[in-house]
Structure formats: C-alpha cells, structure tokens
Design an enzyme around this catalytic site. Structure first.
Site, PDB file in Angstrom:
ATOM      1  N   GLU A  43     -16.751  -5.027 -14.270  1.00  5.35           N
ATOM      2  CA  GLU A  43     -15.374  -5.522 -13.447  1.00  5.35           C
ATOM      3  C   GLU A  43     -14.441  -5.981 -14.645  1.00  5.35           C
ATOM      4  O   GLU A  43     -13.204  -5.768 -14.392  1.00  5.35           O
ATOM      5  CB  GLU A  43     -15.913  -6.475 -12.617  1.00  5.35           C
ATOM      6  CG  GLU A  43     -16.456  -6.002 -11.252  1.00  5.35           C
ATOM      7  CD  GLU A  43     -15.686  -5.039 -10.603  1.00  5.35           C
ATOM      8  OE1 GLU A  43     -14.570  -5.263 -10.424  1.00  5.35           O
ATOM      9  OE2 GLU A  43     -16.144  -4.197  -9.747  1.00  5.35           O
ATOM     10  N   TYR A 128     -10.834 -11.917  -7.111  1.00  3.59           N
ATOM     11  CA  TYR A 128     -11.155 -10.760  -6.957  1.00  3.59           C
ATOM     12  C   TYR A 128     -12.541 -10.400  -7.659  1.00  3.59           C
ATOM     13  O   TYR A 128     -13.494  -9.863  -7.043  1.00  3.59           O
ATOM     14  CB  TYR A 128      -9.950  -9.870  -7.688  1.00  3.59           C
ATOM     15  CG  TYR A 128     -10.406  -8.394  -7.502  1.00  3.59           C
ATOM     16  CD1 TYR A 128     -10.242  -7.703  -6.364  1.00  3.59           C
ATOM     17  CD2 TYR A 128     -11.008  -7.799  -8.858  1.00  3.59           C
ATOM     18  CE1 TYR A 128     -10.689  -6.232  -6.650  1.00  3.59           C
ATOM     19  CE2 TYR A 128     -11.486  -6.496  -8.797  1.00  3.59           C
ATOM     20  CZ  TYR A 128     -11.401  -5.625  -7.560  1.00  3.59           C
ATOM     21  OH  TYR A 128     -11.818  -4.477  -7.657  1.00  3.59           O
ATOM     22  N   ASP A 146      -8.463  -4.179  -3.754  1.00  2.00           N
ATOM     23  CA  ASP A 146      -7.583  -4.109  -4.771  1.00  2.00           C
ATOM     24  C   ASP A 146      -6.249  -3.304  -4.482  1.00  2.00           C
ATOM     25  O   ASP A 146      -6.176  -2.923  -3.269  1.00  2.00           O
ATOM     26  CB  ASP A 146      -8.272  -3.506  -5.893  1.00  2.00           C
ATOM     27  CG  ASP A 146      -8.640  -1.991  -5.647  1.00  2.00           C
ATOM     28  OD1 ASP A 146      -8.454  -1.713  -4.483  1.00  2.00           O
ATOM     29  OD2 ASP A 146      -9.223  -1.418  -6.372  1.00  2.00           O
ATOM     30  N   CYS A 196      -6.135   9.008  -1.467  1.00  2.00           N
ATOM     31  CA  CYS A 196      -5.079   8.330  -1.270  1.00  2.00           C
ATOM     32  C   CYS A 196      -4.415   7.725  -2.649  1.00  2.00           C
ATOM     33  O   CYS A 196      -4.138   6.443  -2.537  1.00  2.00           O
ATOM     34  CB  CYS A 196      -5.283   7.097  -0.100  1.00  2.00           C
ATOM     35  SG  CYS A 196      -3.840   6.603   0.653  1.00  2.00           S
ATOM     36  N   CYS A 202      -4.854  14.336   0.260  1.00  2.00           N
ATOM     37  CA  CYS A 202      -5.466  14.115   1.651  1.00  2.00           C
ATOM     38  C   CYS A 202      -6.425  15.284   2.027  1.00  2.00           C
ATOM     39  O   CYS A 202      -7.402  15.097   2.137  1.00  2.00           O
ATOM     40  CB  CYS A 202      -4.112  14.001   2.756  1.00  2.00           C
ATOM     41  SG  CYS A 202      -2.828  12.942   2.241  1.00  2.00           S
ATOM     42  N   CYS A 207      -9.728  13.573   3.048  1.00  5.10           N
ATOM     43  CA  CYS A 207      -9.557  12.342   3.518  1.00  5.10           C
ATOM     44  C   CYS A 207     -10.391  12.003   4.647  1.00  5.10           C
ATOM     45  O   CYS A 207      -9.598  12.829   5.562  1.00  5.10           O
ATOM     46  CB  CYS A 207      -8.258  11.835   3.409  1.00  5.10           C
ATOM     47  SG  CYS A 207      -8.172  10.019   4.220  1.00  5.10           S
ATOM     48  N   CYS A 213      -4.212   8.877  10.477  1.00  4.73           N
ATOM     49  CA  CYS A 213      -3.337   8.359   9.443  1.00  4.73           C
ATOM     50  C   CYS A 213      -1.648   8.433   9.605  1.00  4.73           C
ATOM     51  O   CYS A 213      -1.265   9.351  10.024  1.00  4.73           O
ATOM     52  CB  CYS A 213      -3.642   8.885   8.079  1.00  4.73           C
ATOM     53  SG  CYS A 213      -2.615   8.362   6.995  1.00  4.73           S
TER      54      CYS A 213
END
Length: 327
Positions: A43, A128, A146, A196, A202, A207, A213
């Site tokens: 991270e 976060y 995020d 995305c 897509c 997706c 969407c």
C-alpha cells in the site's frame, strides 16, 4: 444510507462485480499474500504509482525485510537507498515506513494491529492506508475508496453528479460484500483500473455494470479526474465501428445488431430502435451497409460492392472498430 438512488438492486450489482472479478483479473503478489506487513508495504509503495511498476520492488523489499522487526533493525539509509534505486518516489515514504516498523515492534509486539484506529497511529499511515490494510490483510468489512472507485461510482450513478461532495464512502458501504470484503474491494478497484479507466474500455473489459451504467447509456464518460469527455468512447463513430465489426461474420437481424453493439439496447426503449435506425441510416448513406428482407425478417449486412473506394472505407472503419480506441 446515501441519498443517491441505485439503478438496480445493489445485491445484483455486487454479485455481478464479484463474478466478473472471479472470472479473471490481474495477478499481483500482494493479492495472494495475507501477511499484514506485506500488505502495508504494497500500500505504501503503490501510492500514486501504477501497480505493475511496483511488483519487482515489492518482492525484493519483503524478501529483504520480511517483518517489521527486520526493517526496524535496518539502517534507515539502506531503506531510503532501496527506495531511490527503485524509483519509488517521495523518499519520505521510506522513512515513514521505517519509523512505522519500529512503532510496530515497540508498541504492538512486532505484529500489525487489525483495527483502523490503531493502524492510524503508525507513522505515515492515514485513513485510506489503514482502511486498506484492515480490509486486505484482516478481511474487515470496511470499504476502500480511491480515485478508481470514485470514478466508477460517478459514472455508474446519475445521482452522484448532483452532489458537490458525493457520498462515495456511504455508497460503497451499501455495495460492500460483508462476507468477502477483501475480494470486493479488490474487485471494485480492479474495475476502475482496467475497465472504467479515464478512457474507458467498457466492452473490451466486459464491465459488469454496463447495462445499468449512466455513462454507458448516455456516452458521457466525464468524471472528477476526467473533466473533459474522452474523444472516442461513447461516440457515434465508436458505435458505427461496432456495427461493422458485428456484421463482419454475415448479415444479422436489426435488433440482433442493436443488442450486439450495446448491452443496454431495448428496441422499444432508449437507446432503442430509433437510435439504431439513425446509426444504420448513416452507414447506409455512406455506402457501408444495406438493409434488406430475408425470410420475412429485416436484416442488416455489409454492402456488397465492386467499388474499391467503398471496400477500402469499410475495411478501414472495421479496423478502427477492432482497435476500439481513440484516434
């Protein structure tokens, strides 16, 4: 509860997302490693850095310093030198990670704590990162939000655009899979990372949210980090290319073409037959396709022509459709 309405049952969206993720996703070593220390290292390394760029540095780092105790015992200059040599940016991250390791040894007996409040007491660990470690290392039912996740929600949900300060955290909490929080968080972040994206993929990335969407339906793929509309995706030219690619294997009924080029196509709805007829009118006017009756059914086919110009134009546009990217 958030004030933004979901386009369908969140349970349906959640199941579709997890099925998409389980069917295939990018492999990263930290996704297979539940060691909290390794997760924290990944991270910190991945902050403002593309994931594929940190794979080898991550492996080398955890091999050299596999525990908080090992890093705490190391000379700080060696840690900073490693960071610099691997172009990981912002050397402060290396110093903070070294200090955090010492705190884990001194205050938590060498093992990272599992709760977010305790994690945030570590040097350089903010809300976060603490949430990410709690979710990915300890499988805690918390949502990691995020930029990728915000982009997904902004495009998926029409109501998000009405908020100056969109309730992203509340929305993801509603969508979260409490029994698979680590997998869910990886899945929604993966969706933003491969499908995305700022210029979305897509269809190429299949997706799982397409049929619900707002951006896919309207062609408006702007987002907080994408202030201007991508030039190709969602454009009329893109759909023209999809039609030609669909017809490359032979004639197809009109509505079959519509369903092939848009997952949200509804002959009686929007986008529906009126939208598709306009697209086909353009292609027919350009001499690329023809509509005709076949066995009592209206079908669409690539136009048969001996004209080199028309053949060349159709081939070029089909090639562009296969690329499915911007000019």
């Amino acid at each position: 509860m958030s004030s933004v309405a979901w386009p369908t049952d969140p349970d349906h969206l959640r199941e579709a997302l997890l099925a998409w993720y389980d069917d295939g996703h990018r492999e990263f070593p930290w996704r297979d490693d539940a060691d909290p220390w390794a997760i924290l290292v990944s991270e910190v390394m991945s902050q403002q850095t593309q994931l594929d760029r940190i794979v080898e540095p991550y492996r080398e780092f955890v091999d050299r310093w596999p525990t908080p105790g090992a890093l705490a015992a190391a000379d700080r200059s060696a840690v900073v030198a490693f960071w610099t040599d691997h172009s990981l940016g912002y050397n402060n991250r290396a110093r903070y990670l070294h200090e955090a390791a010492a705190m884990v040894v001194e205050e938590f007996d060498g093992s990272l704590p599992a709760d977010r409040d305790s994690l945030q007491t570590l040097q350089g660990v903010g809300p976060y990162t603490a949430t990410a470690v709690a979710a990915f290392a300890f499988d805690r039912p918390v949502a990691v939000v995020d930029t990728n996740v915000e982009r997904v929600l902004y495009r998926l949900l029409e109501g998000v655009r009405e908020h100056d300060d969109p309730p992203y955290d509340a929305l993801i909490e509603e969508l979260l899979a409490p029994d698979r929080p680590a997998a869910f968080n990886n899945a929604i972040m993966e969706l933003g990372g491969v499908a995305c994206t700022p210029t979305p993929a897509c269809d190429d990335a299949a997706c799982p949210f397409r049929s619900h969407c707002h951006a896919y339906r309207t062609g408006d793929f702007t987002a907080p980090d994408v202030p201007t509309q991508p030039a190709f995706d969602g454009s009329r030219r893109q759909f023209r290319g999809r039609v030609l690619r669909t017809l490359a294997d032979g004639p197809r009924p009109v509505d079959a073409v519509g369903h092939a080029v848009r997952v949200d196509y509804d002959p009686a709805g929007d986008p529906g037959r009126e939208w598709l007829d306009g697209l086909l009118d353009d292609l027919e006017r350009d001499g690329l396709i023809e509509r005709r009756e076949s066995d009592g059914e209206r079908v669409v086919a690539l136009r048969s022509s001996d004209s080199p110009a028309e053949t060349r134009d159709a081939t070029a546009e089909t090639r562009d459709a296969t690329a499915d990217g911007p000019d």
